[in-house]
Enzyme design. Structure first.
Site, PDB file in Angstrom:
ATOM      1  N   GLY A   1       0.815  -1.208   0.000  1.00  0.00           N
ATOM      2  CA  GLY A   1       0.000   0.000   0.000  1.00  0.00           C
ATOM      3  C   GLY A   1       0.843   1.249   0.000  1.00  0.00           C
ATOM      4  O   GLY A   1       1.995   1.249  -0.440  1.00  0.00           O
ATOM      5  N   SER A   2       0.276   2.313   0.537  1.00  0.00           N
ATOM      6  CA  SER A   2       0.925   3.623   0.486  1.00  0.00           C
ATOM      7  C   SER A   2       2.099   3.700   1.452  1.00  0.00           C
ATOM      8  O   SER A   2       2.165   2.987   2.462  1.00  0.00           O
ATOM      9  CB  SER A   2      -0.083   4.716   0.839  1.00  0.00           C
TER      10      SER A   2
ATOM     11  N   GLY B   1       0.748   5.039   4.996  1.00  0.00           N
ATOM     12  CA  GLY B   1       0.065   4.017   5.785  1.00  0.00           C
ATOM     13  C   GLY B   1       0.993   2.898   6.189  1.00  0.00           C
ATOM     14  O   GLY B   1       0.934   2.398   7.324  1.00  0.00           O
ATOM     15  N   GLY B   2       1.878   2.489   5.284  1.00  0.00           N
ATOM     16  CA  GLY B   2       2.799   1.408   5.587  1.00  0.00           C
ATOM     17  C   GLY B   2       3.774   1.764   6.692  1.00  0.00           C
ATOM     18  O   GLY B   2       4.052   0.950   7.582  1.00  0.00           O
TER      19      GLY B   2
ATOM     20  N   GLU C   1       5.451  -3.454   1.408  1.00  0.00           N
ATOM     21  CA  GLU C   1       5.811  -2.914   0.097  1.00  0.00           C
ATOM     22  C   GLU C   1       5.136  -1.557   0.010  1.00  0.00           C
ATOM     23  O   GLU C   1       3.909  -1.457   0.029  1.00  0.00           O
ATOM     24  CB  GLU C   1       5.358  -3.875  -1.001  1.00  0.00           C
TER      25      GLU C   1
ATOM     26  N   CYS D   1       2.578  -0.490  -8.713  1.00  0.00           N
ATOM     27  CA  CYS D   1       3.727  -0.129  -7.885  1.00  0.00           C
ATOM     28  C   CYS D   1       5.016  -0.124  -8.683  1.00  0.00           C
ATOM     29  O   CYS D   1       6.025   0.432  -8.244  1.00  0.00           O
ATOM     30  CB  CYS D   1       3.847  -1.076  -6.690  1.00  0.00           C
TER      31      CYS D   1
END
Length: 469
Positions: free
Chosen positions: A208-209, A212-213, A232, A269
């Site tokens: 994800g972002s 957020g990650g 990731e 990505c």
């Protein structure tokens, strides 16, 4: 945090069930574990038409893309089943006892791999099948012998529920505990943090972002007992192009690159976000051809309104930078945003981190360099990235060696042709690069080595025969 929050209560039940199911899955024979993975693949394919229709309604990715993604998801499940049957998660290294004193003498040592336990898996927005309920993270964790608690993505909730229901049917039919695969639908950041910090969660898989990650990665490390966080977090995937390759085939390469930048509305990505070009007439012609190829491409709607806002904000930020110019006037937005292409100097790009931020959508930045040394500086400024692509380094020269060395230093996958969108599922694949592209660059989230994330080595010394049977 307390379980009085309804989301937290659901998470408690799911993780508790996963913990209870963990010994059964960990101790299952290879044939039984493989049968589960193949059963999930078959169930997915049996309802493919209905599931693709739901996915298209929720994501707008289109039947062709989504059918291909179902095929990849089933392929992954069956591939991990093959790995299980071949004994990969059960591998051991045995060193027999040697009489005498150390260092030559030693006891009997057997190195085995044990499953970590319940894995919290955060679904990705841009791959509603292949990185969601039955996607690669789930398949690899189950193959390793770990139950999975799936945190759904708000971009495709109906699809997530439908896939989970068919998976529940497979579990029941094969006699597995229900906790082998759980589902939680909390859309709050607090819910995600609670899942990561639940005392029975043993590892986390996240796609994800970056924002957020990183927040969840910190939460995993702030626990009383930190756990592995396999995140990731996105990437800008530089592509370095030497003039001689453009002189040979610039027009065709421009078409290829335009398709990669806009594939899936740029929501990959591995989408190439930075194109490094040398000052040369062939580069100028290539930029013009790339702009001509990009301008008329109509994109589909983005996955969520938040992603569209994020892309628009990124475009405004880049377009308003004093050292950046837009390379063409974009067409009017259609269902999705119009593709964008910008240009800046190597000096500006290296100096300003904002120019190196990911624009998650159909856009890229051209960076002009004057020398190989400056191109290397650009790559070093980018830092960690999932991929780096080099076009035209076929000859063994000092400059080409410097570019390859720089690319290998920052990327998990280095391409010497083609474009980075499209990630093969195989044994040699590496999807994960140095920070900030991923949190564990020594691991991969794509390919069959992904199951190694969820196994921990244990050395058994002078173990009884029954333990080694």
């Amino acid at each position: 945090m307390t379980a009085s929050n309804p989301d937290f209560a659901v998470i408690d039940r799911a993780v508790t069930a996963a913990k209870a199911a963990a010994p059964t899955l960990a101790e299952a024979t290879p044939s039984r574990r493989a049968r589960l993975l193949r059963g999930l693949a078959e169930a997915l394919e049996s309802q493919q038409a209905e599931l693709v229709a739901i996915a298209d309604q929720e994501t707008g990715l289109g039947p062709a893309r989504l059918n291909g993604e179902v095929a990849r998801t089933a392929f992954q499940l069956r591939g991990f089943a093959d790995e299980v049957e071949q004994g990969v998660p059960y591998r051991r290294v045995d060193d027999g006892a040697v009489a005498g004193a150390p260092p030559a003498g030693r006891p009997h040592l057997t190195r085995v791999q044990v499953p970590l336990g319940p894995v919290a898996m955060f679904s990705a927005s841009n791959f509603p099948f292949a990185f969601s309920v039955l996607g690669g993270d789930t398949a690899s964790a189950l193959a390793a012998g770990c139950p999975v608690v799936v945190k759904t993505h708000s971009g495709h909730p109906q699809l997530s529920r439908a896939v989970y229901e068919l998976a529940r049917g497979v579990l029941a039919e094969q006699g597995w505990p229900a906790g082998v695969l759980g589902l939680v639908e909390s859309s709050s950041r607090a819910g995600g943090t609670y899942l990561v910090q639940h005392p029975d969660t043993a590892a986390v898989a996240f796609t994800g972002s970056h924002q957020g990650g990183v927040a969840l990665w910190k939460a995993a490390n702030e626990r009383a007992r930190p756990i592995p966080f396999y995140g990731e977090l996105g990437s800008i995937n530089p592509l370095v192009v030497l003039p001689q390759v453009l002189e040979r085939d610039g027009e065709a390469l421009a078409q290829t690159l335009a398709g990669s930048i806009t594939l899936g509305c740029g929501q990959f990505c591995t989408s190439p976000g930075v194109i490094v070009l040398f000052d040369h007439p062939a580069s100028e012609r290539f930029v013009a051809a790339l702009g001509d190829a990009l301008r008329p491409i109509a994109t589909h709607r983005m996955l969520t309104d938040n992603m569209r806002r994020g892309f628009d904000d990124g475009v405004v930020r880049i377009a308003g930078h004093p050292d950046v110019r837009s390379l063409f006037e974009p067409a009017a937005d259609g269902a999705g945003p119009a593709p964008r292409l910008f240009e800046t100097s190597a000096t500006a790009f290296i100096a300003d981190a904002h120019l190196r931020e990911e624009m998650f959508g159909p856009a890229a930045v051209v960076v002009k360099v004057k020398s190989t040394a400056e191109a290397v500086e650009v790559l070093e400024a980018i830092g960690g990235t999932l991929t780096a692509t080099l076009w035209g380094v076929e000859d063994d020269t000092a400059d080409n060696r410097a570019l390859v060395r720089a690319a290998e230093h920052i990327a998990g996958r280095v391409l010497f042709g083609g474009v980075p969108t499209g990630v093969a599922v195989c044994h040699a694949q590496q999807h994960g690069g140095p920070w900030p592209s991923s949190t564990q660059p020594q691991s991969t989230s794509v390919g069959f080595a992904a199951l190694e994330r969820f196994l921990r080595p244990v050395a058994l010394q002078d173990a009884p025969a029954w333990r080694l049977a």
